[in-house]
Design a protein around this motif. Structure first.
Motif, PDB file in Angstrom:
ATOM      1  N   SER A 174      41.697  42.271  35.800  1.00 16.27           N
ATOM      2  CA  SER A 174      42.425  43.876  36.765  1.00 16.27           C
ATOM      3  C   SER A 174      42.366  44.727  35.105  1.00 16.27           C
ATOM      4  O   SER A 174      43.239  44.292  33.565  1.00 16.27           O
ATOM      5  CB  SER A 174      42.974  44.061  37.404  1.00 16.27           C
ATOM      6  OG  SER A 174      44.665  43.962  36.558  1.00 16.27           O
ATOM      7  N   MET A 175      42.666  46.303  35.699  1.00 12.03           N
ATOM      8  CA  MET A 175      42.802  46.704  33.987  1.00 12.03           C
ATOM      9  C   MET A 175      43.970  46.830  33.171  1.00 12.03           C
ATOM     10  O   MET A 175      43.729  47.224  32.384  1.00 12.03           O
ATOM     11  CB  MET A 175      43.046  48.342  34.265  1.00 12.03           C
ATOM     12  CG  MET A 175      41.182  48.690  35.275  1.00 12.03           C
ATOM     13  SD  MET A 175      40.190  48.753  33.611  1.00 12.03           S
ATOM     14  CE  MET A 175      40.148  50.259  33.156  1.00 12.03           C
ATOM     15  N   SER A 176      45.075  45.913  33.830  1.00 10.11           N
ATOM     16  CA  SER A 176      46.694  45.437  33.565  1.00 10.11           C
ATOM     17  C   SER A 176      45.778  44.498  32.404  1.00 10.11           C
ATOM     18  O   SER A 176      47.025  44.536  31.214  1.00 10.11           O
ATOM     19  CB  SER A 176      47.420  45.089  34.478  1.00 10.11           C
ATOM     20  OG  SER A 176      47.056  44.405  34.907  1.00 10.11           O
ATOM     21  N   HIS A 177      45.138  44.181  32.523  1.00  7.14           N
ATOM     22  CA  HIS A 177      44.926  43.074  30.792  1.00  7.14           C
ATOM     23  C   HIS A 177      44.276  43.651  29.783  1.00  7.14           C
ATOM     24  O   HIS A 177      44.028  43.066  29.087  1.00  7.14           O
ATOM     25  CB  HIS A 177      44.096  42.241  31.513  1.00  7.14           C
ATOM     26  CG  HIS A 177      44.415  41.211  32.278  1.00  7.14           C
ATOM     27  ND1 HIS A 177      45.839  40.436  31.697  1.00  7.14           N
ATOM     28  CD2 HIS A 177      44.733  41.095  33.441  1.00  7.14           C
ATOM     29  CE1 HIS A 177      46.300  39.091  32.623  1.00  7.14           C
ATOM     30  NE2 HIS A 177      45.513  40.004  34.321  1.00  7.14           N
ATOM     31  N   ILE A 178      44.004  45.240  30.462  1.00  6.72           N
ATOM     32  CA  ILE A 178      43.741  46.327  28.434  1.00  6.72           C
ATOM     33  C   ILE A 178      44.084  45.148  27.421  1.00  6.72           C
ATOM     34  O   ILE A 178      43.839  45.339  25.883  1.00  6.72           O
ATOM     35  CB  ILE A 178      43.558  47.502  28.865  1.00  6.72           C
ATOM     36  CG1 ILE A 178      42.616  47.549  29.870  1.00  6.72           C
ATOM     37  CG2 ILE A 178      43.343  48.212  27.553  1.00  6.72           C
ATOM     38  CD1 ILE A 178      42.435  48.820  30.616  1.00  6.72           C
TER      39      ILE A 178
ATOM     40  N   PHE B 206      32.311  40.147  32.096  1.00  2.00           N
ATOM     41  CA  PHE B 206      33.255  40.935  32.577  1.00  2.00           C
ATOM     42  C   PHE B 206      33.620  41.219  33.883  1.00  2.00           C
ATOM     43  O   PHE B 206      32.866  41.929  34.582  1.00  2.00           O
ATOM     44  CB  PHE B 206      33.675  42.367  31.353  1.00  2.00           C
ATOM     45  CG  PHE B 206      34.086  42.302  29.979  1.00  2.00           C
ATOM     46  CD1 PHE B 206      35.850  41.889  29.780  1.00  2.00           C
ATOM     47  CD2 PHE B 206      33.636  41.657  29.307  1.00  2.00           C
ATOM     48  CE1 PHE B 206      35.927  41.592  28.342  1.00  2.00           C
ATOM     49  CE2 PHE B 206      33.757  41.778  27.846  1.00  2.00           C
ATOM     50  CZ  PHE B 206      34.391  41.580  27.938  1.00  2.00           C
TER      51      PHE B 206
ATOM     52  N   GLY C  55      35.893  42.615  36.538  1.00  2.00           N
ATOM     53  CA  GLY C  55      37.169  43.498  36.981  1.00  2.00           C
ATOM     54  C   GLY C  55      37.484  44.798  36.062  1.00  2.00           C
ATOM     55  O   GLY C  55      38.668  45.715  36.867  1.00  2.00           O
ATOM     56  N   ILE C  56      37.040  44.568  34.837  1.00  2.00           N
ATOM     57  CA  ILE C  56      37.597  45.455  33.774  1.00  2.00           C
ATOM     58  C   ILE C  56      36.567  46.024  33.267  1.00  2.00           C
ATOM     59  O   ILE C  56      35.187  45.377  32.953  1.00  2.00           O
ATOM     60  CB  ILE C  56      38.330  44.434  32.805  1.00  2.00           C
ATOM     61  CG1 ILE C  56      39.231  45.913  32.403  1.00  2.00           C
ATOM     62  CG2 ILE C  56      38.344  43.522  32.706  1.00  2.00           C
ATOM     63  CD1 ILE C  56      40.812  45.076  31.727  1.00  2.00           C
ATOM     64  N   GLU C  57      36.576  47.236  32.091  1.00  2.00           N
ATOM     65  CA  GLU C  57      35.737  47.505  31.137  1.00  2.00           C
ATOM     66  C   GLU C  57      36.101  46.411  30.164  1.00  2.00           C
ATOM     67  O   GLU C  57      37.018  46.661  29.536  1.00  2.00           O
ATOM     68  CB  GLU C  57      35.659  48.823  30.847  1.00  2.00           C
ATOM     69  CG  GLU C  57      34.902  49.826  32.646  1.00  2.00           C
ATOM     70  CD  GLU C  57      33.754  49.755  32.267  1.00  2.00           C
ATOM     71  OE1 GLU C  57      33.036  50.372  31.612  1.00  2.00           O
ATOM     72  OE2 GLU C  57      33.242  50.751  33.390  1.00  2.00           O
TER      73      GLU C  57
ATOM     74  N   ILE D 205      29.109  44.071  32.738  1.00  2.00           N
ATOM     75  CA  ILE D 205      29.894  44.339  33.704  1.00  2.00           C
ATOM     76  C   ILE D 205      29.686  44.221  35.078  1.00  2.00           C
ATOM     77  O   ILE D 205      28.619  44.395  35.711  1.00  2.00           O
ATOM     78  CB  ILE D 205      30.510  45.520  33.225  1.00  2.00           C
ATOM     79  CG1 ILE D 205      30.744  46.220  31.654  1.00  2.00           C
ATOM     80  CG2 ILE D 205      31.702  45.703  34.119  1.00  2.00           C
ATOM     81  CD1 ILE D 205      31.099  47.758  31.471  1.00  2.00           C
TER      82      ILE D 205
ATOM     83  N   LEU E 246      31.702  45.010  38.584  1.00  2.00           N
ATOM     84  CA  LEU E 246      32.717  45.259  39.419  1.00  2.00           C
ATOM     85  C   LEU E 246      32.617  44.606  40.897  1.00  2.00           C
ATOM     86  O   LEU E 246      31.800  44.738  41.565  1.00  2.00           O
ATOM     87  CB  LEU E 246      32.258  46.560  39.267  1.00  2.00           C
ATOM     88  CG  LEU E 246      33.508  47.348  37.752  1.00  2.00           C
ATOM     89  CD1 LEU E 246      33.175  49.263  37.990  1.00  2.00           C
ATOM     90  CD2 LEU E 246      34.598  47.068  37.144  1.00  2.00           C
TER      91      LEU E 246
END
Length: 172
Positions: free
Chosen positions: A12-16, A41, A43-45, A56, A58
């Motif tokens: 998720s974005m929390s992994h940026i 990837f 779930g995340i850009e 990507i 999603l």
């Protein structure tokens, strides 16, 4: 021409911050293996610096269950998967679920040399552990350059999942 290698990441974005931490290693691989590396990837850009080398996928998780996501992910393809984590309090509370998900799909992985991964991965047997950028480059290069070793890691991880992590084998 040699086969392109797909390196995958699911999260998720929390992994940026985790991806940004290993970005120099990923850029190093693009340079080291010109025209051979692509990233996927879920779930995340991807970081903008590697966007030209990335696909990507999603999976929009609107009112969908984890079971639906797991079913979807089982059909995804990659040659190598990664699970980077920055050493911080938030990540120290994580589980090794990425190891379980990746390994159940037969994907060989490189994981951060931190708990939760260091508790379940026998380095060089059922996965590779990397603690710094040089280790990330070394581990990913080893899997790219040694397809037999890559296969062995994936096979050992799947065996580990079947022996030690399935509820059907470990309940009661």
């Amino acid at each position: 021409e040699r086969k392109k290698i797909t390196i995958g990441f699911m999260g998720s974005m929390s992994h940026i911050p985790d991806l940004k931490f290993i970005l120099p290693a990923l850029i190093n691989l693009i340079t080291k293996y010109p025209n051979r590396i692509q990233f996927k990837f879920w779930g995340i850009e991807p970081p903008v610096e590697i966007l030209p080398f990335s696909e990507i996928d999603l999976f929009i998780n609107e009112k969908r269950s984890y079971a639906e996501f797991a079913q979807y992910f089982q059909n995804q393809k990659a040659d190598i998967v990664i699970a980077p984590l920055v050493a911080n309090e938030f990540n120290s509370c994580k589980s090794a679920i990425k190891y379980l998900e990746y390994s159940a799909c037969g994907l060989p992985g490189v994981y951060s040399k931190l708990k939760p991964y260091s508790d379940v991965i026998k380095d060089g047997k059922n996965g590779l552990l990397a603690g710094n950028l040089d280790e990330w480059i070394y581990c990913l290069s080893k899997l790219i350059e040694e397809p037999e070793f890559c296969y062995e890691i994936a096979e050992n991880a799947q065996i580990d999942i079947m022996k030690n992590w399935l509820l059907s084998e470990n309940s009661g």
